[in-house]
Design a protein around this motif. Structure first.
Motif, short mmCIF file in Angstrom:
data_model
loop_
_atom_site.label_atom_id
_atom_site.label_comp_id
_atom_site.label_asym_id
_atom_site.label_seq_id
_atom_site.Cartn_x
_atom_site.Cartn_y
_atom_site.Cartn_z
N MET A 1 0.85 -1.21 0.00
CA MET A 1 0.00 0.00 0.00
C MET A 1 0.88 1.25 0.00
O MET A 1 0.63 2.19 -0.77
N ALA A 2 1.88 1.26 0.87
CA ALA A 2 2.77 2.41 0.94
C ALA A 2 3.52 2.61 -0.37
O ALA A 2 3.68 3.75 -0.84
N GLU A 3 3.95 1.52 -0.96
CA GLU A 3 4.64 1.61 -2.26
C GLU A 3 3.69 2.09 -3.36
O GLU A 3 4.07 2.90 -4.20
N PHE A 4 2.47 1.60 -3.34
CA PHE A 4 1.47 2.04 -4.32
C PHE A 4 1.28 3.55 -4.21
O PHE A 4 1.32 4.26 -5.21
N ASP A 5 1.11 4.02 -2.97
CA ASP A 5 0.92 5.46 -2.75
C ASP A 5 2.14 6.25 -3.18
O ASP A 5 2.02 7.33 -3.77
N ARG A 6 3.32 5.71 -2.90
CA ARG A 6 4.55 6.40 -3.29
C ARG A 6 4.68 6.50 -4.81
O ARG A 6 5.03 7.54 -5.35
N LEU A 7 4.33 5.43 -5.48
CA LEU A 7 4.50 5.37 -6.94
C LEU A 7 3.38 6.09 -7.68
O LEU A 7 3.62 6.70 -8.72
N LYS A 8 2.16 6.00 -7.13
CA LYS A 8 1.01 6.49 -7.90
C LYS A 8 0.21 7.56 -7.16
O LYS A 8 -0.82 8.00 -7.67
#
Length: 107
Positions: free
Chosen positions: A99-106
């Motif tokens: 989730m954190a990576e998704f938010d960071r990327l997108k």
């Protein structure tokens, strides 16, 4: 790994002292952390590939992963309930990371 340069860590059946056992456990722990790093790299890939944040949490997949780990534990005569509990925490941590990576990327 042993803290003695050049020394080998004996396998469990070859351990003669608690120092041997601890060196073996420490070696396994370091390999586990490296495997977790690889697993979390796949979570980064999933975050990159999934088109929507709502796709990050997939309860059927979570159940499958935990069941697979439990079945493998049973096959290896390990405490399957403990392994399922560990995997539940691992999967939840993986989802949070993704989730954190998704938010960071997108985000």
């Amino acid at each position: 790994m042993s803290d003695i340069p050049g020394s080998e860590v004996p396998g469990p059946d070859a351990c003669q002292t608690m120092r041997d056992v601890r060196a073996g456990v420490d070696s396994v722990d370091m390999r586990l952390v490296a495997l977790f790093a690889e697993r979390f790299a796949y979570m980064r890939a999933a975050a990159r590939i999934k088109p929507e944040r709502g796709h990050v949490r997939d309860e059927p997949r979570k159940a499958q992963v935990i069941a697979n780990a439990g079945a493998e534990a049973e096959r290896l005569a390990l405490p399957a309930d403990a392994i399922r509990d560990i995997w539940d925490r691992l999967v939840e941590a993986s989802i949070a990371y993704e989730m954190a990576e998704f938010d960071r990327l997108k985000g």
